[in-house]
Scaffold this active site. Structure first.
Site, PDB file in Angstrom:
ATOM      1  CE1 TYR A 230     -30.172  14.461  43.995  1.00 51.97           C
ATOM      2  CE2 TYR A 230     -31.752  13.445  45.493  1.00 51.97           C
ATOM      3  CZ  TYR A 230     -31.449  14.390  44.534  1.00 51.97           C
ATOM      4  OH  TYR A 230     -32.413  15.275  44.114  1.00 51.97           O
TER       5      TYR A 230
ATOM      6  CG  ASP B 107     -29.157  12.683  53.308  1.00 53.02           C
ATOM      7  OD1 ASP B 107     -30.294  12.407  53.745  1.00 53.02           O
ATOM      8  OD2 ASP B 107     -28.967  13.163  52.180  1.00 53.02           O
TER       9      ASP B 107
ATOM     10  CE  LYS C 200     -36.089   9.003  49.588  1.00 53.02           C
ATOM     11  NZ  LYS C 200     -36.858   9.261  48.366  1.00 53.02           N
TER      12      LYS C 200
END
Length: 424
Positions: free
Chosen positions: A144, A238, A266
């Site tokens: 994702y 990523d 994050k």
């Protein structure tokens, strides 16, 4: 555990917000029931509007490696808040945070801050296309990378099938520029590179997958990824989820990766909205205002997020023992989960890397997205609600990683395992 106030909030929220939530997984669609509406967090615990306390393994989906409301992070944010919320201008804090990123990722020369992981991956792909002059990107099933149109695609039949949309609103012609392959299939990747390598701008990948549950890369798969460089293909790691979590230098450090670009988020924002894409100078200098690849943002590099991120990264850098602690605690939780599930005679595979962990209700190994999809989702619902009703807040999807923080303690692990014994 009763949650009448949360239920009332949920019903009201659905009258004003699509599905009652600002991100789909929060609606508990995969598990059913009412999500607790949270009002407070401290350390490893959160409290809902009904006053119920939960041991938290969601940790805001990864950012809170230090736990909720760490006093040093809060102090830095308060100090910054007194000077103003945002300026839309350069600030010393973003320079300081960029320098921290470069210390964690030595291959990085330049860092560009944005506000979300989606922005980071979207911008990195635009940059890769602008740098190489090539149209295609490669992604992997179960990885994702946010909700940008070109990444909301899934594979058709066969390794060379062009991507087709997996969300309404994504034009099929646009989705065809994304080639979707199987994660942990090195030969499939090599085949695509051999046949189409000179058309591919970049391969974007999660070094350790978190959004199909935790999936761990094989050595041959990592080798095949690096072979792409021979075709002039850029590697984009990523690390929005794994950055600063699996090591101070993320999965890049842990696995010895050599990407051209990295995306971060994050933990980078310390609990506030912040993300970044970063890489080698010759690539990053294509970004405006130095180059022709445009990207901008009103709140990019805003002082509050930079302050929270800087305080968080300072604490991680000053306390390298945190990562050994999280590895030990993660190993205890993994072993305990396996023991309880074996006692109960339930099919299971527990995948873990450091402080990221997933329980799949299927016999292992689970190394690909197809493997992950074998999990018994009905059994996961029992697992999830059994824990939630006993004050353990596990991610409400079998295809999400659970997270530990340095605020979690050994007694929290024991509490979790005891709750699981009773739940099952």
């Amino acid at each position: 555990m009763e949650r009448p106030i949360s239920e009332a909030y949920f019903q009201e929220a659905k009258r004003h917000i699509p599905g009652g939530v600002s991100s789909p997984v929060r609606a508990f669609k995969a598990v059913g029931g009412t999500p607790p509406f949270l009002v407070r967090g401290e350390g490893a615990y959160v409290w809902d509007a009904d006053g119920n306390r939960y041991l938290d393994y969601v940790m805001s989906w990864g950012p809170l490696i230090l736990g909720h409301a760490h006093p040093k992070v809060l102090a830095r944010v308060r100090e910054t808040l007194e000077r103003g919320l945002t300026f839309g201008a350069p600030s010393p804090l973003e320079v300081a945070l960029a320098k921290k990123v470069k210390r964690a990722y030595p291959f990085v020369d330049l860092v560009r801050f944005v506000n979300s992981g989606t922005e980071a991956t979207m911008s990195a792909l635009r940059l890769a296309r602008g740098y190489t002059g090539r149209p295609y990107i490669v992604k992997f099933r179960g990885n994702y990378h946010g909700h940008a149109d070109g990444l909301l695609v899934e594979a058709g039949s066969g390794a060379l099938t062009l991507g087709v949309p997996s969300s309404a609103g994504v034009p099929e012609e646009y989705a065809k520029l994304t080639l979707v392959l199987e994660y942990n299939d090195p030969e499939g990747l090599r085949e695509v590179l051999k046949r189409r390598g000179e058309e591919i701008a970049a391969i974007i990948f999660e070094p350790v997958v978190g959004n199909a549950g935790v999936l761990v890369p094989t050595e041959d798969f990592l080798k095949a990824l690096h072979e792409a460089k021979a075709y002039g293909v850029l590697l984009i790691a990523d690390e929005v989820m794994t950055g600063f979590r699996l090591a101070f230098g993320g999965a890049t450090e842990l696995l010895g990766l050599k990407p051209d670009l990295v995306t971060l988020g994050k933990i980078l924002g310390g609990g506030l909205p912040a993300a970044a894409y970063a890489g080698r100078r010759e690539i990053m200098e294509k970004v405006a205002p130095l180059g022709p690849v445009y990207q901008a943002g009103t709140l990019s590099g805003n002082p509050l997020a930079m302050a929270a991120g800087l305080a968080t990264l300072e604490l991680l850098e000053e306390n390298p023992g945190y990562y050994a602690y999280l590895e030990d605690l993660g190993a205890r939780l993994e072993a305990g989960l396996k023991e309880v599930l074996k006692e109960k005679g339930l099919p299971h595979t527990v995948n873990r890397v450091g402080s990221m962990i997933t329980v799949f209700f299927t016999e292992g190994p689970v190394v690909t997205f197809q493997d992950a999809r074998r999990t018994d989702t009905e059994l996961f619902k029992r697992f999830f609600h059994g824990l939630l009703d006993r004050g353990i807040y596990w991610p409400p999807s079998n295809f999400e990683a659970a997270f530990l923080s340095v605020a979690h303690r050994e007694e929290d692990v024991e509490k979790t395992l005891e709750a699981l014994r009773k739940a099952l």
